[in-house]
Design a protein around this motif. Structure first.
Motif, mmCIF file in Angstrom:
data_model
loop_
_atom_site.group_PDB
_atom_site.id
_atom_site.type_symbol
_atom_site.label_atom_id
_atom_site.label_comp_id
_atom_site.label_asym_id
_atom_site.label_seq_id
_atom_site.Cartn_x
_atom_site.Cartn_y
_atom_site.Cartn_z
ATOM 1 N N LEU A 79 0.841 -1.212 0.000
ATOM 2 C CA LEU A 79 0.000 0.000 0.000
ATOM 3 C C LEU A 79 0.871 1.255 0.000
ATOM 4 O O LEU A 79 0.599 2.215 -0.696
ATOM 5 C CB LEU A 79 -0.896 0.024 1.236
ATOM 6 C CG LEU A 79 -2.115 -0.870 1.239
ATOM 7 C CD1 LEU A 79 -2.964 -0.600 2.479
ATOM 8 C CD2 LEU A 79 -2.973 -0.646 0.008
ATOM 9 N N ASP A 93 -1.109 5.855 -5.468
ATOM 10 C CA ASP A 93 -2.445 6.348 -5.146
ATOM 11 C C ASP A 93 -2.575 6.412 -3.634
ATOM 12 O O ASP A 93 -1.925 5.649 -2.914
ATOM 13 C CB ASP A 93 -3.512 5.361 -5.652
ATOM 14 C CG ASP A 93 -3.628 5.390 -7.154
ATOM 15 O OD1 ASP A 93 -3.040 6.293 -7.762
ATOM 16 O OD2 ASP A 93 -4.307 4.509 -7.701
ATOM 17 N N ILE A 139 -4.645 5.435 -0.406
ATOM 18 C CA ILE A 139 -5.614 4.370 -0.108
ATOM 19 C C ILE A 139 -6.115 4.552 1.328
ATOM 20 O O ILE A 139 -5.316 4.714 2.252
ATOM 21 C CB ILE A 139 -4.969 2.963 -0.214
ATOM 22 C CG1 ILE A 139 -4.266 2.755 -1.553
ATOM 23 C CG2 ILE A 139 -5.994 1.864 0.058
ATOM 24 C CD1 ILE A 139 -5.148 2.434 -2.710
ATOM 25 N N CYS A 150 -11.640 10.205 -6.880
ATOM 26 C CA CYS A 150 -11.835 9.178 -5.862
ATOM 27 C C CYS A 150 -12.626 7.981 -6.403
ATOM 28 O O CYS A 150 -13.551 8.148 -7.199
ATOM 29 C CB CYS A 150 -12.580 9.865 -4.731
ATOM 30 S SG CYS A 150 -13.235 8.760 -3.541
ATOM 31 N N ASP A 151 -12.232 6.807 -5.997
ATOM 32 C CA ASP A 151 -12.979 5.580 -6.318
ATOM 33 C C ASP A 151 -13.303 4.867 -5.016
ATOM 34 O O ASP A 151 -12.422 4.720 -4.166
ATOM 35 C CB ASP A 151 -12.115 4.625 -7.165
ATOM 36 C CG ASP A 151 -12.101 5.026 -8.610
ATOM 37 O OD1 ASP A 151 -13.157 4.972 -9.228
ATOM 38 O OD2 ASP A 151 -11.023 5.421 -9.097
ATOM 39 N N THR A 179 -9.887 4.890 -2.972
ATOM 40 C CA THR A 179 -8.631 5.198 -3.680
ATOM 41 C C THR A 179 -8.649 6.663 -4.076
ATOM 42 O O THR A 179 -9.655 7.160 -4.587
ATOM 43 C CB THR A 179 -8.543 4.362 -4.977
ATOM 44 O OG1 THR A 179 -8.931 3.058 -4.659
ATOM 45 C CG2 THR A 179 -7.159 4.334 -5.551
ATOM 46 N N LYS A 191 -6.637 9.913 -6.130
ATOM 47 C CA LYS A 191 -5.563 10.346 -7.036
ATOM 48 C C LYS A 191 -5.590 11.863 -7.110
ATOM 49 O O LYS A 191 -6.676 12.456 -7.150
ATOM 50 C CB LYS A 191 -5.809 9.801 -8.446
ATOM 51 C CG LYS A 191 -5.711 8.305 -8.548
ATOM 52 C CD LYS A 191 -5.891 7.889 -10.002
ATOM 53 C CE LYS A 191 -5.823 6.393 -10.165
ATOM 54 N NZ LYS A 191 -7.050 5.713 -9.764
#
Ligand SMILES: Nc1ncnc2c1ncn2[C@@H]1O[C@H](COP(=O)(O)OP(=O)(O)OP(=O)(O)O)[C@@H](O)[C@H]1O
Length: 590
Positions: free
Chosen positions: A161, A166, A168, A232-233, A249, A251
């Motif tokens: 990680l 990215d 997290i 964002c995801d 996630t 970015k």
């Protein structure tokens, strides 16, 4: 393999508990017959190999419990060096078994009559009890191993990680951040000491709702503590259908834009203003190019080497709505024929010996949404000309070794210094491809045909190389400009750049560039070249006259085919030449 030594203190506690309950001494050995725990006499002898472990060795080997009521006389005691001096009165030993492995032995030992009686009178129930104790130890050692493995996996995952570019966040079902990687810490300025709720870090109700409902989410959001625009995801985590948390996630949007630009857009951004030249021919060309730039039309740029074909193609790309996408240039003449096909169209994994694992994207695919510049198209082998034609017609590409066709949106700009018209006639270039490419022809005139551009180009390169070399050059004398203006420049603007670079390097102090500094070849143009130049001028006059004559003979609009036939050239060439020679349409020529 499980090892009892890993849970030494639990093993000792178990031994103490058994001894206290049964009032008999206990020792527990691991698979290497190292005494891991012991009570009474054995307590101080833990951590060492058992020299007299013949009975335990037998239990380890066979997996069968052993009861010894006559130490020294039992056949298992035969090899023991303590035989005859044995202090033990009786012994019960059982294996500690984990599935099909024996990981140790538990032994009960009596040292007096009373203990021996207790041992022998309750043999069966003691064996059962010891089996339960052995199971307990196995459970503990398995749990310990599993904890260890889980810890290792967690450490590995956290390391991974933290290596990611990215951010997290791991979120639990209460919307609390349970873990975050280093990058997320930086992006959101997370206080590692404090427990964080998602809504304290990210400012977006839709995102909170998605996390709450266990739904996916993708979109731009704003960090709360740092003014960073993030993409964002959210991926929900469920277990047996119930929502347990989510992975978020993040970015940095600026970073994404930068990466996309770096990956797809050539760092050289060219604008029309960088194309130096104010001659009427160049102005006409630039006007035309600016007009066609926004369209999707395929372009063919013709011109001698060094006239700026690639520069013009880049400027066109930059002035089109493809400018945010890739400009991919490939020189078809500079790549060996056997590699050109895979360079252009890419290939699938294993399509030929030496093919890269995972295959390779071709230039056409790389140029998706952008522009591909096929330089020296005249050098393209005939079999690839067919493939290029197919791409132009179908707007799809097939990689070498694959029959899957991939849709493409690519604008094609081709260029050549060769006379494609002639090549079509001689069968070296496909006529159908020529017409496809030549939808909008753009011809860059050679430098010698636009002498008025020479002084400004000289000044442009003087400024450029003075800056690059950090040298102050006063200027260039009119005599030197005169010589440069009449030089035929076979290498065109590229050659001029080289000549001025040479002069800037050679000039001493802050002086002017004078004729004596100019390279020899510029001053002493060979006679033959001058003659050739004059001859070509004469030929051009002859050609213009022939065209005008042919047009007068057919003498009607719409009959240019006949004029072209009379002249023995294609209709396209005739149109180009009419334009080049500035021949009026409705004039009577004689
Ligand atoms: N009008 C111009 N103004 C400024 N620089 C120019 C001009 N024309 C050409 N150049 C410069 O000359 C050099 C050659 O240009 P470019 O590579 O575009 O020519 P080309 O016609 O594509 O050449 P080739 O046919 O050899 O590939 C480049 O450094 C380019 O920047």
């Amino acid at each position: 393999m499980y090892n009892l030594r890993d849970i030494k203190s639990t093993v000792q506690q178990t031994a103490d508990a058994i001894a206290a309950a049964l009032k008999i001494e206990v020792e527990i050995a691991d698979a290497d017959l190292i005494r891991v725990a012991g009570t009474g006499k054995y307590k101080s002898r833990c951590g060492y190999p058992m020299d007299d472990g013949f009975v335990y060795g037998h239990v380890m080997k066979t997996g069968v419990p052993v009861i010894i009521d006559n130490p020294g006389f039992n056949e298992l005691c035969q090899p023991c060096p303590c035989r005859g001096n044995c202090l033990e009165y009786a012994e019960v030993a059982i294996p500690i078994r984990s599935e099909d492995q024996i990981i140790g032995v538990i032994g009960l030992v009596s040292f007096d009559e009373e203990q021996t009686k207790r041992l022998m009178d309750n043999k069966q129930s003691l064996l059962l009890f010891l089996e339960k104790m052995a199971d307990l130890l196995v459970g503990k050692v398995v749990e310990n191993q599993q904890n260890h493995e889980r810890e290792l996996l967690t450490n590995q995952l956290l390391t991974v990680l933290n290596l990611l570019h990215d951010g997290i966040l791991l979120i639990n079902d209460q919307q609390q951040v349970t873990h975050f990687n280093t990058h997320a810490g930086k992006l959101l300025d997370i206080d590692a000491e404090q427990e964080q709720a998602l809504y304290q870090l990210l400012d977006d109700k839709k995102l909170w709702k998605a996390v709450e409902r266990g739904e996916t989410f993708s979109g731009p959001i704003q960090g709360k503590r740092v003014a960073t625009q993030l993409y964002c995801d959210v991926v929900p985590i469920t277990n047996n259908g119930s929502f347990e948390g989510a992975v978020v996630t993040l970015k940095d949007i600026q970073q994404i834009k930068k990466l996309v630009k770096e990956a797809t857009v050539s760092e050289i951004e060219t604008h029309f203003s960088q194309i130096i030249g104010n001659s009427s021919k160049m102005n006409e060309l630039k006007t035309m190019a600016l007009r066609v730039a926004p369209s999707k039309a395929t372009l063919l740029i013709q011109g001698e080497s060094g006239t700026g074909k690639e520069l013009l193609a880049r400027a066109i790309h930059q002035s089109s709505n493809r400018k945010g996408h890739a400009f991919i240039a490939i020189n078809c003449g500079a790549i060996p024929e056997n590699l050109l096909e895979s360079e252009l169209f890419g290939y699938e994994e294993g399509s030929f010996t030496g093919a890269r694992r995972g295959g390779k994207l071709g230039k056409f695919e790389l140029a998706h949404n952008g522009t591909i510049f096929l330089d020296e198209i005249g050098d393209m082998p005939l079999h690839l000309q067919v493939k290029i034609l197919r791409v132009l017609q179908e707007r799809r590409v097939e990689r070498v070794g694959s029959n899957r066709s991939i849709p493409l949106d690519v604008r094609v700009i081709a260029a050549t210094h060769r006379d494609l018209d002639e090549m079509v006639k001689s069968g070296e270039f496909r006529e159908d491809l020529f017409y496809r490419l030549n939808v909008i022809p753009l011809t860059i005139p050679p430098l010698r045909e636009r002498q008025e551009d020479i002084p400004i180009l000289i000044q442009f390169y003087l400024d450029h190389y003075s800056t690059v070399t950090d040298k102050v050059v006063r200027g260039i004398t009119p005599e030197a400009i005169e010589i440069l203006t009449h030089y035929p420049w076979p290498g065109n603007v590229r050659e001029m750049g080289n000549v001025i670079e040479y002069c800037v390097t050679m000039v001493v102090g802050e002086d002017n560039i004078t004729p004596d500094i100019l390279p020899k070849r510029v001053k002493t143009e060979p006679k033959a070249e001058i003659e050739a130049k004059n001859l070509s001028l004469n030929l051009k006059i002859l050609e213009r006259e022939a065209i005008m004559k042919a047009l007068t003979l057919v003498d009607a609009e719409g009959h240019k085919d006949d004029a072209a036939k009379l002249l023995g050239i294609s209709r396209a060439t005739l149109y180009r030449k009419i334009k080049d020679y500035n021949i009026g349409e409705n004039k009577t020529f004689f």
